[in-house]
Design a protein around this motif. Sequence first.
Motif, PDB file in Angstrom:
ATOM      1  N   THR A 104       0.845  -1.192   0.000  1.00 24.41           N
ATOM      2  CA  THR A 104       0.000   0.000   0.000  1.00 24.41           C
ATOM      3  C   THR A 104       0.878   1.240   0.000  1.00 24.41           C
ATOM      4  O   THR A 104       1.869   1.307   0.733  1.00 24.41           O
ATOM      5  N   ASN A 131      -0.621   7.814 -10.423  1.00 25.88           N
ATOM      6  CA  ASN A 131      -1.310   6.545 -10.673  1.00 25.88           C
ATOM      7  C   ASN A 131      -0.565   5.351 -10.083  1.00 25.88           C
ATOM      8  O   ASN A 131      -1.131   4.270  -9.964  1.00 25.88           O
ATOM      9  N   SER A 134      -1.399   3.785  -4.270  1.00 29.20           N
ATOM     10  CA  SER A 134      -2.671   3.145  -3.915  1.00 29.20           C
ATOM     11  C   SER A 134      -3.710   4.197  -3.572  1.00 29.20           C
ATOM     12  O   SER A 134      -4.879   4.070  -3.925  1.00 29.20           O
ATOM     13  N   TYR A 135      -3.265   5.235  -2.857  1.00 33.79           N
ATOM     14  CA  TYR A 135      -4.147   6.315  -2.436  1.00 33.79           C
ATOM     15  C   TYR A 135      -3.458   7.650  -2.676  1.00 33.79           C
ATOM     16  O   TYR A 135      -2.291   7.816  -2.328  1.00 33.79           O
ATOM     17  N   VAL A 136      -4.196   8.587  -3.242  1.00 30.71           N
ATOM     18  CA  VAL A 136      -3.724   9.957  -3.404  1.00 30.71           C
ATOM     19  C   VAL A 136      -4.465  10.768  -2.344  1.00 30.71           C
ATOM     20  O   VAL A 136      -5.693  10.761  -2.286  1.00 30.71           O
ATOM     21  N   LYS A 144      -8.527  18.586  -4.321  1.00 31.37           N
ATOM     22  CA  LYS A 144      -9.116  17.419  -4.989  1.00 31.37           C
ATOM     23  C   LYS A 144      -9.734  17.826  -6.321  1.00 31.37           C
ATOM     24  O   LYS A 144      -9.519  17.163  -7.343  1.00 31.37           O
ATOM     25  N   LEU A 152      -6.692  13.533 -12.992  1.00 32.26           N
ATOM     26  CA  LEU A 152      -6.596  12.399 -12.073  1.00 32.26           C
ATOM     27  C   LEU A 152      -7.994  11.845 -11.800  1.00 32.26           C
ATOM     28  O   LEU A 152      -8.945  12.608 -11.655  1.00 32.26           O
ATOM     29  N   ASN A 153      -8.104  10.539 -11.736  1.00 30.22           N
ATOM     30  CA  ASN A 153      -9.377   9.868 -11.487  1.00 30.22           C
ATOM     31  C   ASN A 153      -9.873  10.221 -10.082  1.00 30.22           C
ATOM     32  O   ASN A 153      -9.181  10.002  -9.093  1.00 30.22           O
ATOM     33  N   LYS A 155     -11.930   8.837  -8.113  1.00 26.66           N
ATOM     34  CA  LYS A 155     -12.049   7.723  -7.173  1.00 26.66           C
ATOM     35  C   LYS A 155     -10.728   7.423  -6.456  1.00 26.66           C
ATOM     36  O   LYS A 155     -10.728   6.786  -5.417  1.00 26.66           O
ATOM     37  N   ARG A 156      -9.629   7.869  -7.015  1.00 26.02           N
ATOM     38  CA  ARG A 156      -8.313   7.604  -6.417  1.00 26.02           C
ATOM     39  C   ARG A 156      -7.973   8.588  -5.294  1.00 26.02           C
ATOM     40  O   ARG A 156      -7.034   8.382  -4.555  1.00 26.02           O
ATOM     41  N   LYS A 158      -8.502  10.785  -1.873  1.00 30.60           N
ATOM     42  CA  LYS A 158      -9.127  10.888  -0.550  1.00 30.60           C
ATOM     43  C   LYS A 158      -8.702  12.218   0.059  1.00 30.60           C
ATOM     44  O   LYS A 158      -7.580  12.668  -0.152  1.00 30.60           O
TER      45      LYS A 158
END
Length: 169
Positions: A104, A131, A134-136, A144, A152-153, A155-156, A158
């Motif tokens: 992770t 990319n 695991s988490y941006v 965001k 950037l997607n 969903k990636r 937080k």
Amino acid sequence: MFLVVTRNFPPELGGMQNLMEGLSNALINHGPVKVFADSNKNAVDYDQNSKLNIERVSGFKIFRKYRKANLIKEFSLKNSIRAFFFDHWKSIEKIDDEILANTTSFCLIHSKEINHIEGTFINKRMIKALNKASYVISNSDFTKKLAIKSGLNEKRIKIIHPGCNYPIK
């Protein structure tokens, strides 16, 4: 073991330096922490008085990022890493994909550092690097939204808002 990779770390002063030091010190409560940080002229005194295991990487910037990535790869192959933490997309950019694939990883983003026009060379580098994580982790809704606008997607990403060390009335 937790591995923290940062370009910004004390004794250099600044908000990101304080954040990365605080994160590293908080992780100690959950297991050993290894920090790979850029060299600083006053680092020897700081590092000797720290509870953290800090490895400084020096040299010209263009070579330093490759040296640091190679040191991290060697270290990761010899040690069991629970999670990676990166302070910037440039800190994760040269890290071997295979090293990150089974662990992770978290990469912080900040509006000033991701404000690149979509489709430009630097924007494509940034998206490719982010990319890998695991988490941006964004420090605000504004950041965001800027990251999404940059390509950037959603969903990636937080959001973790910055905290403080004292009560707010």
